[in-house]
Design a protein around this motif. Structure first.
Motif, PDB file in Angstrom:
ATOM      1  N   ARG A  21      -3.214   7.511  -8.857  1.00 18.05           N
ATOM      2  CA  ARG A  21      -3.029   8.528  -9.895  1.00 18.05           C
ATOM      3  C   ARG A  21      -2.297   7.997 -11.118  1.00 18.05           C
ATOM      4  O   ARG A  21      -2.265   8.645 -12.162  1.00 18.05           O
ATOM      5  N   GLY A  22      -1.661   6.844 -10.953  1.00 19.87           N
ATOM      6  CA  GLY A  22      -0.901   6.291 -12.069  1.00 19.87           C
ATOM      7  C   GLY A  22       0.371   7.041 -12.355  1.00 19.87           C
ATOM      8  O   GLY A  22       0.894   7.003 -13.477  1.00 19.87           O
ATOM      9  N   CYS A  23       0.912   7.702 -11.334  1.00 19.82           N
ATOM     10  CA  CYS A  23       2.122   8.509 -11.523  1.00 19.82           C
ATOM     11  C   CYS A  23       2.997   8.398 -10.284  1.00 19.82           C
ATOM     12  O   CYS A  23       2.519   8.624  -9.161  1.00 19.82           O
ATOM     13  N   PRO A  24       4.289   8.023 -10.423  1.00 17.10           N
ATOM     14  CA  PRO A  24       5.158   7.876  -9.256  1.00 17.10           C
ATOM     15  C   PRO A  24       5.419   9.208  -8.558  1.00 17.10           C
ATOM     16  O   PRO A  24       5.338  10.277  -9.184  1.00 17.10           O
ATOM     17  N   LEU A  25       5.739   9.130  -7.278  1.00 21.09           N
ATOM     18  CA  LEU A  25       6.018  10.317  -6.481  1.00 21.09           C
ATOM     19  C   LEU A  25       7.440  10.292  -5.968  1.00 21.09           C
ATOM     20  O   LEU A  25       7.972   9.229  -5.615  1.00 21.09           O
ATOM     21  N   LEU A  43       3.848   4.275   2.709  1.00 25.05           N
ATOM     22  CA  LEU A  43       2.752   3.500   2.123  1.00 25.05           C
ATOM     23  C   LEU A  43       1.611   4.421   1.689  1.00 25.05           C
ATOM     24  O   LEU A  43       1.032   4.244   0.605  1.00 25.05           O
ATOM     25  N   ARG A  44       1.280   5.383   2.525  1.00 22.57           N
ATOM     26  CA  ARG A  44       0.176   6.297   2.223  1.00 22.57           C
ATOM     27  C   ARG A  44       0.399   6.998   0.887  1.00 22.57           C
ATOM     28  O   ARG A  44      -0.492   7.064   0.035  1.00 22.57           O
ATOM     29  N   TRP A  45       1.618   7.491   0.678  1.00 16.50           N
ATOM     30  CA  TRP A  45       1.909   8.183  -0.585  1.00 16.50           C
ATOM     31  C   TRP A  45       2.001   7.208  -1.752  1.00 16.50           C
ATOM     32  O   TRP A  45       1.645   7.535  -2.888  1.00 16.50           O
ATOM     33  N   ALA A  46       2.466   5.986  -1.482  1.00 11.78           N
ATOM     34  CA  ALA A  46       2.530   4.988  -2.555  1.00 11.78           C
ATOM     35  C   ALA A  46       1.126   4.635  -3.049  1.00 11.78           C
ATOM     36  O   ALA A  46       0.907   4.459  -4.257  1.00 11.78           O
ATOM     37  N   LEU A  47       0.181   4.545  -2.121  1.00 12.83           N
ATOM     38  CA  LEU A  47      -1.193   4.248  -2.531  1.00 12.83           C
ATOM     39  C   LEU A  47      -1.795   5.401  -3.339  1.00 12.83           C
ATOM     40  O   LEU A  47      -2.553   5.186  -4.286  1.00 12.83           O
ATOM     41  N   ARG A  48      -1.434   6.644  -2.966  1.00 13.26           N
ATOM     42  CA  ARG A  48      -1.918   7.786  -3.747  1.00 13.26           C
ATOM     43  C   ARG A  48      -1.303   7.758  -5.150  1.00 13.26           C
ATOM     44  O   ARG A  48      -1.970   8.047  -6.149  1.00 13.26           O
ATOM     45  N   ALA A  49      -0.015   7.405  -5.226  1.00 16.70           N
ATOM     46  CA  ALA A  49       0.648   7.330  -6.534  1.00 16.70           C
ATOM     47  C   ALA A  49       0.019   6.239  -7.393  1.00 16.70           C
ATOM     48  O   ALA A  49      -0.128   6.395  -8.605  1.00 16.70           O
ATOM     49  N   ARG A  85       6.116  -1.789 -11.221  1.00 16.22           N
ATOM     50  CA  ARG A  85       6.117  -0.374 -11.575  1.00 16.22           C
ATOM     51  C   ARG A  85       6.447   0.471 -10.342  1.00 16.22           C
ATOM     52  O   ARG A  85       5.916   0.244  -9.260  1.00 16.22           O
ATOM     53  N   LEU A  86       7.312   1.476 -10.515  1.00 13.64           N
ATOM     54  CA  LEU A  86       7.711   2.332  -9.401  1.00 13.64           C
ATOM     55  C   LEU A  86       6.526   3.182  -8.935  1.00 13.64           C
ATOM     56  O   LEU A  86       5.826   3.791  -9.739  1.00 13.64           O
ATOM     57  N   LEU A  87       6.339   3.222  -7.615  1.00 10.47           N
ATOM     58  CA  LEU A  87       5.310   4.077  -7.024  1.00 10.47           C
ATOM     59  C   LEU A  87       5.912   5.266  -6.284  1.00 10.47           C
ATOM     60  O   LEU A  87       5.473   6.395  -6.430  1.00 10.47           O
ATOM     61  N   VAL A  88       6.922   4.989  -5.474  1.00 13.00           N
ATOM     62  CA  VAL A  88       7.505   6.036  -4.630  1.00 13.00           C
ATOM     63  C   VAL A  88       9.013   5.869  -4.541  1.00 13.00           C
ATOM     64  O   VAL A  88       9.519   4.757  -4.404  1.00 13.00           O
ATOM     65  N   LEU A  89       9.700   6.997  -4.649  1.00 10.32           N
ATOM     66  CA  LEU A  89      11.119   7.077  -4.306  1.00 10.32           C
ATOM     67  C   LEU A  89      11.221   8.054  -3.150  1.00 10.32           C
ATOM     68  O   LEU A  89      10.829   9.223  -3.277  1.00 10.32           O
ATOM     69  N   PHE A  91       7.550  -0.404  -5.086  1.00  8.78           N
ATOM     70  CA  PHE A  91       7.062  -0.790  -6.404  1.00  8.78           C
ATOM     71  C   PHE A  91       5.675  -1.426  -6.284  1.00  8.78           C
ATOM     72  O   PHE A  91       5.314  -1.987  -5.234  1.00  8.78           O
ATOM     73  N   ASP A  92       4.931  -1.382  -7.356  1.00 12.50           N
ATOM     74  CA  ASP A  92       3.617  -2.019  -7.432  1.00 12.50           C
ATOM     75  C   ASP A  92       3.776  -3.409  -8.045  1.00 12.50           C
ATOM     76  O   ASP A  92       4.056  -3.558  -9.235  1.00 12.50           O
TER      77      ASP A  92
END
Length: 344
Positions: free
Chosen positions: A331-335, A322-328, A258-262, A279-280
């Motif tokens: 929250r269950g929502c990509p950033l 990585l920091r923003w990917a972990l937040r995403a 699943r996509l976490l961050v672009l 991706f997760d």
């Protein structure tokens, strides 16, 4: 080819290098210290005050590679390079960039007992009429014996070792030349072509049952990284992430991650930047973790780390991603990021 003669001061690198020139036809002496001297004379004093050594300058490390490539268009080679290189991340950066240019490296460590090294430093050739300068050079050489001892573990595992304790410079050179002829000291490092335009890269975050994230230590560039790599032309980014995880770690992901961050990475010469996706890949069981495999030419180690531990291991750009990917993930929502900053 480059024959890189490593070792601390007093190991006999320079004298052996001149002898090696007689034993390897077409060889040329290449001394990266001259590049450091040039940078010292050209860079503003304020910039030089920010580093302890010219090797800490990214410009020096780039110039080492660029100059070697340029020299090899003028001479048949090999280049014989007597240069102390004690920081493994700098070895990764320089040797990895040489590999990307298809320039093979023979890494040879000239080693000697510490008592011999201290004796050689004490009796090194001095500059006439400069007692203070000579004393300062001796102190500087002696101060580097400690860092050299600390680096010996990785140096001896990476390079072909020649013990110079009881050898003359000629005998040392003969050992080096024989090592080169037999392929000893060859750096088994992945050859990643340098980008010529913006790239699309996909990384996959994998977790253990403590929610720690998996990082890998590439041989071909400095700093820790996420499993992943460049997306091939015509390849879907998520599929590229799955492929890279299988190639790098021997792990087959059962479903599309699943996509976490672009994140859009801005160009920063000599890099071109581009899109970076994380991706997760989910949580790995203890059994699957035990099955992790590493390709020696590409990765030297892996570790599961906490978020705070990752901050000290990753370069700032990767850490921020990585920091923003972990937040995403929380929250269950990509950033969507641009240069590491979330939009909206």
């Amino acid at each position: 080819m480059i024959v890189w003669l490593n070792g601390t001061f007093g190991a006999g690198k320079t004298t052996a290098a001149h002898e090696v020139l007689d034993l390897l036809p077409g060889s040329t002496l290449y001394d990266p210290e001259l590049l450091g001297t040039g940078l010292r004379s050209m860079l503003p004093p304020k910039r030089l005050e920010e580093v302890d050594d010219y090797q800490d300058l990214p410009s020096w490390r780039r110039m080492v590679v660029d100059t070697a490539a340029a020299l090899l268009t003028e001479v048949p080679g090999p280049l014989v390079t007597p240069m102390t290189l004690l920081r493994q991340e700098y070895r990764d950066e320089i040797f990895g960039a040489l590999a990307a240019r298809r320039i093979p490296v023979r890494h040879v460590l000239l080693d000697a007992e510490e008592t011999i090294l201290r004796s050689r430093i004490a009796h090194r050739e001095e500059t006439p009429g400069d007692p203070e300068g000579n004393a300062a050079v001796r102190r500087w050489c002696l101060e580097h014996l400690g860092p050299y001892a600390q680096a010996l573990d990785w140096l001896k595992s990476d390079a072909h070792v020649v013990d110079t304790t009881a050898l003359t410079p000629r005998q040392t050179a003969e050992r080096v030349a024989e090592a080169v002829r037999t392929g000893a000291g060859a750096c088994d490092i992945v050859q990643t072509p340098e980008p010529t335009a913006e790239t699309l890269a996909a990384g996959v975050l994998l977790f253990d049952d403590q929610d720690r994230v998996l990082l890998v230590d590439p041989t071909y560039k400095p700093g820790w990284e996420f499993p992943g790599g460049i997306v091939e032309p015509g390849e879907a980014p998520a599929r590229a992430g799955v492929r890279e995880v299988a190639e790098e770690l021997g792990i087959q992901l059962g479903c599309t991650p699943r996509l976490l961050v672009l994140d859009w990475e801005a160009p920063k010469p000599p890099g071109y930047g581009g899109l970076r996706l994380l991706f997760d890949g989910g949580t790995l069981t203890a059994d699957r973790i035990r099955e992790l495999l590493l390709p020696g030419a590409e990765l030297r180690a892996w570790r599961f780390v906490t978020e705070s531990e990752a901050e000290s291991m990753l370069p700032p750009v990767r850490w921020n991603r990585l920091r923003w990917a972990l937040r995403a993930r929380e929250r269950g929502c990509p950033l969507h990021l641009e240069a590491g900053v979330p939009l909206g």
